[in-house]
Write an enzyme that holds these catalytic residues in place. Sequence first.
Site, PDB file in Angstrom:
ATOM      1  N   ALA A  15      14.941 -29.255  -8.095  1.00  0.00           N
ATOM      2  CA  ALA A  15      14.267 -28.109  -8.695  1.00  0.00           C
ATOM      3  C   ALA A  15      14.688 -26.839  -7.972  1.00  0.00           C
ATOM      4  O   ALA A  15      15.119 -26.875  -6.801  1.00  0.00           O
ATOM      5  CB  ALA A  15      12.756 -28.293  -8.616  1.00  0.00           C
ATOM      6  N   ARG A  16      14.563 -25.719  -8.631  1.00  0.00           N
ATOM      7  CA  ARG A  16      14.884 -24.435  -8.015  1.00  0.00           C
ATOM      8  C   ARG A  16      13.937 -24.159  -6.860  1.00  0.00           C
ATOM      9  O   ARG A  16      12.777 -24.545  -6.868  1.00  0.00           O
ATOM     10  CB  ARG A  16      14.775 -23.307  -9.033  1.00  0.00           C
ATOM     11  N   GLY A  17      14.442 -23.466  -5.853  1.00  0.00           N
ATOM     12  CA  GLY A  17      13.597 -23.095  -4.736  1.00  0.00           C
ATOM     13  C   GLY A  17      14.083 -23.702  -3.431  1.00  0.00           C
ATOM     14  O   GLY A  17      14.986 -24.540  -3.391  1.00  0.00           O
ATOM     15  N   LYS A  65       7.525 -34.735  -7.637  1.00  0.00           N
ATOM     16  CA  LYS A  65       7.397 -34.572  -6.191  1.00  0.00           C
ATOM     17  C   LYS A  65       7.210 -35.934  -5.529  1.00  0.00           C
ATOM     18  O   LYS A  65       6.266 -36.656  -5.856  1.00  0.00           O
ATOM     19  CB  LYS A  65       6.203 -33.668  -5.857  1.00  0.00           C
ATOM     20  N   GLY A  93      11.747 -28.480   0.391  1.00  0.00           N
ATOM     21  CA  GLY A  93      10.515 -28.666   1.133  1.00  0.00           C
ATOM     22  C   GLY A  93      10.673 -29.622   2.303  1.00  0.00           C
ATOM     23  O   GLY A  93      11.511 -30.538   2.271  1.00  0.00           O
ATOM     24  N   ASP A  98      -2.484 -28.513 -11.714  1.00  0.00           N
ATOM     25  CA  ASP A  98      -2.913 -29.897 -11.830  1.00  0.00           C
ATOM     26  C   ASP A  98      -1.703 -30.821 -11.707  1.00  0.00           C
ATOM     27  O   ASP A  98      -0.603 -30.489 -12.157  1.00  0.00           O
ATOM     28  CB  ASP A  98      -3.598 -30.112 -13.181  1.00  0.00           C
TER      29      ASP A  98
END
Length: 382
Positions: free
Chosen positions: A117-119, A138, A122, A173
Amino acid sequence: PEPFYRGRAAYVVGTISAGTVALPLAIAVHHTTRGLIIGAVLLEPDDISVLFSYTRSSFVVAVDSAGQMVNYLRRLMPHRKPAELYTAIGFNKHGKTERYRDLRSFIDESGARFEYARGIRGMVMIVFTLPGYDAVFKVIRDRFPYPKQTTRRQVMSKYRMVFRHDRAGRLIDAHEFEHMRFDAERFEADLLAELQQAAGRSVTVTADTVTLHHVYVERKVVPLDIYLRESNPLKGRAAMIDYGRAIKNLAMSDIFPGDMLLKNFGVTRSGRVVFYDYDELTRVTECNFREIPETLDPDREMSADPWFGVGDNDVFPEEFRNFLGIRGELRDVLDQHHAELFGVRFWRRVQDRVRSGEVIEIFPYERSRRLGAGIRRRTRTT
């Protein structure tokens, strides 16, 4: 139709018909110390859609058939998928089933492959998506690098907390799935390698298949740091103002994000800023908001290590300005609209209100939609 109840409000949702034209309608009725008051009459489709957002707690509504209710709501909000609407009216298992069906249908029809995913990557989660699909996936890493001090069990408890808590329109959510199986060829090679190497407790990879033993599925949003880089100045200013408002809304619902970096927030299709990184999330009432003690030694002030004792739950709001790394005009915008976030007074005042049992209502519609001044001025709008 039956009223939709959430918090201290009820919403009557229907349509206004004029010949062949039908417009959606929602009447917000609030329970106040003065009795029942109509807070807003919503006529715009986007306003109706916000009521049923995936960032808000589910409604309580009496239904004979959940399927019929969802079909009815889809006529008012045709862009909303059944999975979202089932979840919005409290049928979470139905929502998960519809989400899984929708995902399988997309995979079969698109031929898309899972990719990062973009970003910013983590430290706690591996986050990936399918191009063209409206969700991210995730998976919890097996180990978390320094300075993360949380555990897998604690991360999972945070997600359970969000599921049960008032999300105030600011927390996404998540559907929690187990043992989802996909063809290995549907994953990009670098993503597949990291899942196998860094998430062995959650993922099993064979020559032909990838089994996600534990995964969270959330709606996709644009990370706030990316949004600010790519949007025009006007939209960037609006997003920064709403970023501060989001932090305040969370605080008033007894949520402290913990890590307030821009990369942990996202922007929805409607332009609202929401929070989605839950591993350091805690209750505002469990924090100890402190001022940094003064010192007469300038060398101590420049030291990387604090010259005073720091407890596990201590938070120093005056450090937020530097920690967030916001510069230039965007920092000025945040200071102009939300300077109180950088002092202990705001946070302690919110703590006192929450501890006293006050229900701080956060309206699911803009201030401009409110009727008169009937609702108590001390409540907060979105």
